[in-house]
Design an enzyme around this catalytic site. Sequence first.
Site, short mmCIF file in Angstrom:
data_model
loop_
_atom_site.label_atom_id
_atom_site.label_comp_id
_atom_site.label_asym_id
_atom_site.label_seq_id
_atom_site.Cartn_x
_atom_site.Cartn_y
_atom_site.Cartn_z
N GLU A 198 1.03 -1.17 -0.08
CA GLU A 198 -0.01 0.18 0.05
C GLU A 198 0.79 1.30 0.04
O GLU A 198 0.44 2.38 -0.70
CB GLU A 198 -0.92 -0.01 1.33
CG GLU A 198 -2.06 -1.11 1.30
CD GLU A 198 -2.95 -0.86 0.09
OE1 GLU A 198 -3.16 0.24 -0.52
OE2 GLU A 198 -3.57 -1.91 -0.44
N TYR A 221 -7.35 5.64 4.44
CA TYR A 221 -7.28 4.66 3.33
C TYR A 221 -6.33 3.40 3.57
O TYR A 221 -6.78 2.35 3.73
CB TYR A 221 -6.73 5.00 1.92
CG TYR A 221 -6.42 4.02 0.77
CD1 TYR A 221 -7.73 3.45 0.45
CD2 TYR A 221 -5.19 3.56 0.64
CE1 TYR A 221 -7.07 2.46 -0.67
CE2 TYR A 221 -4.92 2.67 0.07
CZ TYR A 221 -5.90 2.16 -0.75
OH TYR A 221 -5.46 1.03 -1.68
N ASP A 267 -10.16 5.28 -2.34
CA ASP A 267 -9.33 5.74 -2.96
C ASP A 267 -9.77 6.29 -4.41
O ASP A 267 -10.84 6.29 -4.52
CB ASP A 267 -7.93 4.71 -3.32
CG ASP A 267 -8.57 3.54 -4.29
OD1 ASP A 267 -9.56 3.37 -4.61
OD2 ASP A 267 -7.59 2.74 -4.64
#
Length: 359
Positions: A48, A131, A149
């Site tokens: 991520e 997120y 996102d």
Amino acid sequence: MNQIHPASLPNMIGMHAFSKALVEWYIQNKRDLPWRKTKNPYYIWLSEVILQQTRVEQGLPYYLRFVETFPRLQDLAQAKDDEVMKLWQGLGYYSRARNMLTTARIVWKDYGGEFPALHSQILGLKGIGDYTAAAISSISFDLPYAVVDGNVQRVLSRVFNESTPVNSTQGKKVFASLAKSLLPESNAGTFNQAVMELGALVCTPQKPLCQVCPVATFCLAKQEGTWLDLPRKLPKTKVQQRILTYLVPNFDHQTLVRLRTGQDIYKGLYEFPLLEGELDPEQLKTFACSLGKIKSLGTASKVYRHLLSHRDIRCQFVTVEYISLEHSPFEKIEWSKFSGLPISKLIDRWWEDHKGEYL
């Protein structure tokens, strides 16, 4: 456009049917990516961080190199700063790498090397926002947190024909509420990945593949013919232009560099002596003389350009041959060691063009 209150959405579009259709499509069509074969929170977090502001195609080789070099969080936590920054070189947004290293050390020190399992603890780590915390929580620990996102915003704006700008304060609240309203009671991680994958592969910005979309029957924007108008965004911040001129000192197989500090771009990377602003020959010569006794002052290189989200950086390099170097705040380094330093993409591009002149 039809505006729909988020609270009414689950009943209106049939949350269960929507989720079921989307997850079934995802299981059959998802890309074969290494971080989808694990629930290890370290690997999920690493992927991520790398994929923030980075396309999958660009980020995948970096992910594989990081996993190979630092297979455990402990390995990353104990790594040297320069080693991590060098491995990150070329990805840009270097604060991600610095925050990643800080977080690895915090997890190693405060959590015994085990990535925290509580959403609140994850959210409290350096460089982890809503997120990323939701992604780690749902994928690794199956906690009910919805990810939002750019891909998710695009899917939701079209499914619900929602015209609130996604980059506005109100938009962030609206789309967080929409995402939460669709989240199933279990298997949240798979659903989150399915929505993101739909946005990446099918519900694309310019030419969405509505004919193969597994949730097209639920899409209000398709019914209204407004899908290409969505999502809406507020105008972008004006791009700032910056002009950099680097002196490239050359003396006895050595050059001068320093580690860039402060909160500006390229923090944590090495650079040559720098002047910022329009190239001024007299100022350049004065600066060059302050570093030592000059043998010759070269001409400016071609312009190297690097576009960031809010910056247009233009850079030139001027080689200076020295008879001797004076004491200065810069560090002397052998050219043979220069390639091992973490440097900006701009300097790396210049180096690739000219390293044959120095090695």
